[in-house]
Every structure is written in structure tokens, then in C-alpha cells.
Design an enzyme around this catalytic site. Sequence first.
Site, mmCIF file in Angstrom:
data_model
loop_
_atom_site.group_PDB
_atom_site.id
_atom_site.type_symbol
_atom_site.label_atom_id
_atom_site.label_comp_id
_atom_site.label_asym_id
_atom_site.label_seq_id
_atom_site.Cartn_x
_atom_site.Cartn_y
_atom_site.Cartn_z
ATOM 1 N N ARG A 231 0.831 -1.217 0.000
ATOM 2 C CA ARG A 231 0.000 0.000 0.000
ATOM 3 C C ARG A 231 0.869 1.272 0.000
ATOM 4 O O ARG A 231 1.074 1.885 -1.028
ATOM 5 C CB ARG A 231 -0.947 -0.014 1.214
ATOM 6 C CG ARG A 231 -2.162 0.865 1.062
ATOM 7 C CD ARG A 231 -1.911 2.323 1.317
ATOM 8 N NE ARG A 231 -1.405 2.575 2.658
ATOM 9 C CZ ARG A 231 -0.921 3.764 3.031
ATOM 10 N NH1 ARG A 231 -0.860 4.769 2.179
ATOM 11 N NH2 ARG A 231 -0.472 3.941 4.261
ATOM 12 N N ASP A 232 1.426 1.604 1.135
ATOM 13 C CA ASP A 232 2.229 2.821 1.232
ATOM 14 C C ASP A 232 3.409 2.788 0.251
ATOM 15 O O ASP A 232 3.799 3.810 -0.309
ATOM 16 C CB ASP A 232 2.733 2.964 2.673
ATOM 17 C CG ASP A 232 3.392 4.298 2.933
ATOM 18 O OD1 ASP A 232 3.140 5.247 2.173
ATOM 19 O OD2 ASP A 232 4.182 4.391 3.884
ATOM 20 N N HIS B 73 6.339 4.641 12.353
ATOM 21 C CA HIS B 73 6.383 4.581 10.886
ATOM 22 C C HIS B 73 7.486 5.540 10.430
ATOM 23 O O HIS B 73 7.277 6.742 10.354
ATOM 24 C CB HIS B 73 5.015 4.991 10.329
ATOM 25 C CG HIS B 73 4.904 4.923 8.837
ATOM 26 N ND1 HIS B 73 4.123 4.001 8.189
ATOM 27 C CD2 HIS B 73 5.486 5.662 7.857
ATOM 28 C CE1 HIS B 73 4.217 4.184 6.886
ATOM 29 N NE2 HIS B 73 5.032 5.197 6.658
ATOM 30 N N HIS C 32 10.737 6.824 7.920
ATOM 31 C CA HIS C 32 11.308 6.866 6.568
ATOM 32 C C HIS C 32 12.814 7.080 6.676
ATOM 33 O O HIS C 32 13.289 7.745 7.596
ATOM 34 C CB HIS C 32 10.673 8.008 5.772
ATOM 35 C CG HIS C 32 9.322 7.666 5.211
ATOM 36 N ND1 HIS C 32 8.832 8.209 4.056
ATOM 37 C CD2 HIS C 32 8.362 6.816 5.655
ATOM 38 C CE1 HIS C 32 7.625 7.724 3.809
ATOM 39 N NE2 HIS C 32 7.309 6.877 4.774
ATOM 40 N N CYS D 110 6.710 9.684 -0.476
ATOM 41 C CA CYS D 110 5.497 10.473 -0.316
ATOM 42 C C CYS D 110 5.461 11.502 -1.442
ATOM 43 O O CYS D 110 6.354 12.332 -1.527
ATOM 44 C CB CYS D 110 5.482 11.153 1.044
ATOM 45 S SG CYS D 110 4.091 12.290 1.189
HETATM 46 MG MG MG Z 1 5.429 5.780 4.591
#
Ligand code: MG
Length: 300
Positions: free
Chosen positions: A13-14, A206, A208, A239
Site C-alpha cells: 500500500r504505502d 512509521h 522513513h 510520499c
Molecule cells: Mg510511509
Amino acid sequence: MKKKITLVEVGLRDGLQNESKILTVEQKVELGKRLLGSGIRRMETGAFVRADRIPQMQGSDDVFRKLYNPKQKSLLSVLVPNEVGMIKAIEAGVKEVAVFAGCSESFSQKNINCSIEESFLRFEKVFVLAKKNKIKVRGYLSVCFGCPFEGAVSEARVVKLASKLYEMGAYEISIGDTIGVAHAGQVNSLMTKLKKVIPVEKLAGHFHDTRGQALANILEAYNLGITVFDSSIGGLGGCPYAPAATGNVATEDVLYMFQNKGVSVGVDLNKILSIHSWLSEQMQKQLPSKLGQVGLLKLK
Ligand code: MG
């Protein structure tokens, strides 16, 4: 004893949502099956969003249906932006959904086209349906450590929004460093404040790897008692609204750190590395994961 950790695999998904290459439903199902075969027990399989806006997520209902096995313990979830997405999730038989809010007004407007307050109004409808249908809701908060448009984000605001999601009924709140600006000192400060209002086992991280700090941040959070971390196979995704924000932390990199530290994860690193190779071919590019690129050192 060292506390074991749980990885929430977000590559499907992400990860894929933020890649220009669009995989077919068959490729996504194959990726999901391989991940489950490696021992991954929590995974986001897609998003019930408009396919004309986010074509990467097309066929998310099929992907979910083909991966879901009620007899298996795996907890598959899908992202739902609003009531419409939630209705689709119910129809597909989803047992866990995720909702997503930004911690800055500009990010919220650019990312989901509404104010923070409006986003929570949308969630209220999702939570009502969730309760009625016995569906678990996971809450994501993005740009918790900094916003690409506004810069610093106040810790008080993050704590307030996280508490609000928790009070609304989210069983877990994932604290996102969406643009990869966080450093360990900041993680310590924010997570310590969050722990005072939300039980630590309800918090997830979460991170990065945009600035190479993801593993340090994860370790900092782990040392504070957080044991659930989102990661993405190969380090897929970034993103689109966060300039140059490449890199969800890679599943294999997180796994390598914890496994060698003697922390149980329950995922087979060799299998994850072979998925990395297979996925690089599907994506037709080198994936950013550090370990995936160089592999394990073979000791004689
Ligand atoms: Mg992410």
C-alpha cells in the site's frame, strides 16, 4: 528477555502507492503471498480509494480477497479515506482498516484535500461503521516530526491528535515520519510524551529513511517500549507530496538489525531478501534497501 517486535508490512500500500510503476493485481497478489510465506503476520494490502486518482491502488479489493484467509492468523488491512472506502471494505470482508490524518493543516489539505478537523469528521463515520461491523481501526498520523510545507510540527498537536484517534476507538496509532526528518532525540521526546497519554503497546512507529535515520529512530522507539514498526519490502515508496521524500524504511534492514540483536521478529530474512530480488525485477529498478542491494556477508 528482549521484547519481540511486530513488523507491519506496508509495501503493497504505502510502498506501491508512491511508485510510478503500476503492478498488476496478479503481481500484487504474488508479492503478498511471498511476504506471508516469509512469516510476515501483519500487512496492508491496498487502499480503497478512487482508482482515477491513485491508479497504483486499482484492484485493491481483488488483492485483498485473494490474500485473505480467515483460518490464518495474518491480519490484513486496507486503508480507507472515508465512509465510501469503508463501505467497500465491508463488502470485501475486510477485518481491519486504517485511517490517515496529517498533523499539519497544509499537509492535510495537500494530501487529503481537507482540514485536520474535517478529516476527523470523516473518520467518525468510519468508526461508527467499524464498530457496527466488528472491524478494527488503525490510525495513522503523518508528518509527526516535521512538515514539508510548515516545517516544525508541535509535539502537543501530535499528542492531541493521537489521543483523539485513540479515544475514537483506534486500537493502534502509527506515528509517522512521512518526510524522514526525525532524529533519535526527537523520537525520544515525542514518544515519551505520547506514552503518558496512550498505552505504549498501542503505539507504532512509521519511519522513513530519507536522511538515513530510520534505524536509529526505530531503535530509540524500541528502547522506549514500542514494539510495532511499519516497514516496506525493498524500501518501496516515499510520499508524493513531500519533496524528495523517498524511502519507507526497508523491511529487510529493520529485520537485519533486530535479528542480529537477538530480538524475535518471526520473519525469515533470507526469504525477504529473495523477495527483494524478485520485486526488483517486477519494478524494473533497483530498490533502495541497503541490505537488499548488498546481501548478507557470508562468514566462513
Ligand atoms: Mg510511509
